[in-house]
Scaffold this active site. Structure first.
Site, PDB file in Angstrom:
ATOM      1  N   LYS A  31       0.832  -1.213   0.000  1.00  0.00           N
ATOM      2  CA  LYS A  31       0.000   0.000   0.000  1.00  0.00           C
ATOM      3  C   LYS A  31       0.868   1.265   0.000  1.00  0.00           C
ATOM      4  O   LYS A  31       0.644   2.186  -0.779  1.00  0.00           O
ATOM      5  CB  LYS A  31      -0.926   0.022   1.230  1.00  0.00           C
ATOM      6  CG  LYS A  31      -1.902  -1.138   1.310  1.00  0.00           C
ATOM      7  CD  LYS A  31      -2.870  -1.002   2.480  1.00  0.00           C
ATOM      8  CE  LYS A  31      -2.212  -0.998   3.853  1.00  0.00           C
ATOM      9  NZ  LYS A  31      -1.534  -2.258   4.211  1.00  0.00           N
ATOM     10  N   ARG A  51      14.525   1.143   9.918  1.00  0.00           N
ATOM     11  CA  ARG A  51      13.615  -0.001   9.919  1.00  0.00           C
ATOM     12  C   ARG A  51      12.552   0.250  10.973  1.00  0.00           C
ATOM     13  O   ARG A  51      12.852   0.781  12.032  1.00  0.00           O
ATOM     14  CB  ARG A  51      14.377  -1.295  10.277  1.00  0.00           C
ATOM     15  CG  ARG A  51      15.245  -1.788   9.146  1.00  0.00           C
ATOM     16  CD  ARG A  51      16.053  -3.014   9.534  1.00  0.00           C
ATOM     17  NE  ARG A  51      17.129  -3.200   8.591  1.00  0.00           N
ATOM     18  CZ  ARG A  51      17.065  -4.013   7.516  1.00  0.00           C
ATOM     19  NH1 ARG A  51      15.991  -4.765   7.324  1.00  0.00           N
ATOM     20  NH2 ARG A  51      18.070  -4.090   6.672  1.00  0.00           N
ATOM     21  N   ARG A  69      -0.263  -8.428  13.391  1.00  0.00           N
ATOM     22  CA  ARG A  69      -0.780  -7.421  12.452  1.00  0.00           C
ATOM     23  C   ARG A  69      -1.653  -8.093  11.379  1.00  0.00           C
ATOM     24  O   ARG A  69      -2.675  -7.548  10.979  1.00  0.00           O
ATOM     25  CB  ARG A  69       0.383  -6.637  11.823  1.00  0.00           C
ATOM     26  CG  ARG A  69       1.034  -5.686  12.832  1.00  0.00           C
ATOM     27  CD  ARG A  69       2.415  -5.198  12.397  1.00  0.00           C
ATOM     28  NE  ARG A  69       2.398  -4.413  11.189  1.00  0.00           N
ATOM     29  CZ  ARG A  69       3.483  -4.143  10.461  1.00  0.00           C
ATOM     30  NH1 ARG A  69       4.667  -4.607  10.839  1.00  0.00           N
ATOM     31  NH2 ARG A  69       3.387  -3.417   9.388  1.00  0.00           N
TER      32      ARG A  69
HETATM   33  P1  AMP Z   1       0.956   0.799   9.101  1.00  0.00           P
HETATM   34  O1  AMP Z   1       2.097   1.769   8.949  1.00  0.00           O
HETATM   35  O2  AMP Z   1      -0.248   1.187   8.282  1.00  0.00           O
HETATM   36  O3  AMP Z   1       1.381  -0.630   8.882  1.00  0.00           O
HETATM   37  O4  AMP Z   1       0.493   0.907  10.622  1.00  0.00           O
HETATM   38  C1  AMP Z   1       1.368   0.580  11.680  1.00  0.00           C
HETATM   39  C2  AMP Z   1       0.568   0.413  12.957  1.00  0.00           C
HETATM   40  O5  AMP Z   1      -0.079   1.660  13.271  1.00  0.00           O
HETATM   41  C3  AMP Z   1      -0.565  -0.602  12.896  1.00  0.00           C
HETATM   42  O6  AMP Z   1      -0.102  -1.927  13.153  1.00  0.00           O
HETATM   43  C4  AMP Z   1      -1.483  -0.082  13.985  1.00  0.00           C
HETATM   44  O7  AMP Z   1      -1.002  -0.387  15.278  1.00  0.00           O
HETATM   45  C5  AMP Z   1      -1.380   1.421  13.801  1.00  0.00           C
HETATM   46  N1  AMP Z   1      -2.366   1.954  12.837  1.00  0.00           N
HETATM   47  C6  AMP Z   1      -2.093   2.530  11.631  1.00  0.00           C
HETATM   48  N2  AMP Z   1      -3.221   2.904  11.023  1.00  0.00           N
HETATM   49  C7  AMP Z   1      -4.244   2.539  11.855  1.00  0.00           C
HETATM   50  C8  AMP Z   1      -5.645   2.630  11.782  1.00  0.00           C
HETATM   51  N3  AMP Z   1      -6.257   3.173  10.708  1.00  0.00           N
HETATM   52  N4  AMP Z   1      -6.377   2.164  12.826  1.00  0.00           N
HETATM   53  C9  AMP Z   1      -5.769   1.621  13.904  1.00  0.00           C
HETATM   54  N5  AMP Z   1      -4.440   1.478  14.028  1.00  0.00           N
HETATM   55  C10 AMP Z   1      -3.679   1.936  13.014  1.00  0.00           C
END
Ligand code: AMP
Length: 228
Positions: A23, A170, A182
């Protein structure tokens, strides 16, 4: 209908898919190609953690476990960013929404300013490949260009292909243990959004196991069509 051809001047896209689906990588490409704004709640939350804000303090441990941060916190952060003038020209939502509550809040927020989600694109991948993809990834600390220990190293070792920077980072949650949680959170709480967007008629799916360039070609075609 008067039969005239209407042209969308902008689009607002939601990218759906598990961690590691690509993404962020693809959002950066669409941002550059179409002049859209990549809006990553993960990036906003990491910035809040780094800045030590109240939201960041509440989110830190949750993110390290691989669970989802509470809807209230994420929606508040998203609402602030979405109000910035640069978002008026079109947004790529990357990692948001992740729950039905967030998806409904997003529709309401967009409607307040006469906007709507133009397309939701689900990047379909095999879970098993995601652990390998995520565990080896790193980014340029300067420009955010993404790399991978096995699949994409900088052409000149230690120097970013894109900006020439020499510092890389990282993510703390990009390790095999956290990735499992996740992925579980994705299937339990976020995958239902595929049906949510299918029901409103804006869903498209893409085979995101293809190489990065093919995924980019597919995505570009969808966005170009939405803008036509
Ligand atoms: P990402 O960078 O999108 O992989 O997000 C990293 C972490 O941030 C996720 O594993 C969640 O803990 C938190 N996070 C990011 N976006 C969201 C969201 N829309 N709702 C809840 N937690 C989020």
């Amino acid at each position: 209908m008067d039969g005239s051809i209407t042209t969308q001047t902008t689009v607002n896209l939601v990218l759906l898919g598990p961690p590691g689906a690509g993404k962020g990588t693809q959002a950066r490409k669409l941002q550059d190609r179409f002049g859209l704004v990549q809006l990553s709640t993960g990036d906003l939350l990491r910035a809040a953690v780094a800045a030590g804000t109240e939201a960041g303090k509440a989110a830190k441990a949750v993110m390290e476990r691989g669970d989802l941060v509470s809807d209230d916190i994420v929606i508040a952060i998203l609402r602030d960013r979405l109000a910035d003038p640069d978002c008026a020209g079109g947004v790529i939502f990357d990692g948001f929404p992740r729950t039905t509550v967030q998806a409904e809040a997003l529709d309401a927020l967009m409607a307040e300013t006469g906007r709507a989600i133009t397309a939701a694109i689900s990047l379909e991948v095999d879970d098993a490949a995601m652990v390998t993809r995520i565990s080896g990834r790193f980014t340029c600390a300067g420009c955010g260009e993404g790399y991978h220990d096995s699949f994409k190293t900088p052409v000149v070792d230690g120097t970013c292909d894109s900006c020439g920077g020499t510092a890389f980072k990282r993510r703390a949650d990009d390790n095999a243990e956290t990735v499992g949680q996740r992925l579980r959170a994705y299937h339990a709480q976020t995958a239902p959004l595929i049906d949510f967007y299918a029901a409103t008629g804006v869903l498209t799916t893409i085979d995101a196991m293809q190489d990065i360039d093919r995924v980019e070609t597919d995505l570009t075609a969808i966005v170009a069509k939405a803008l036509a």
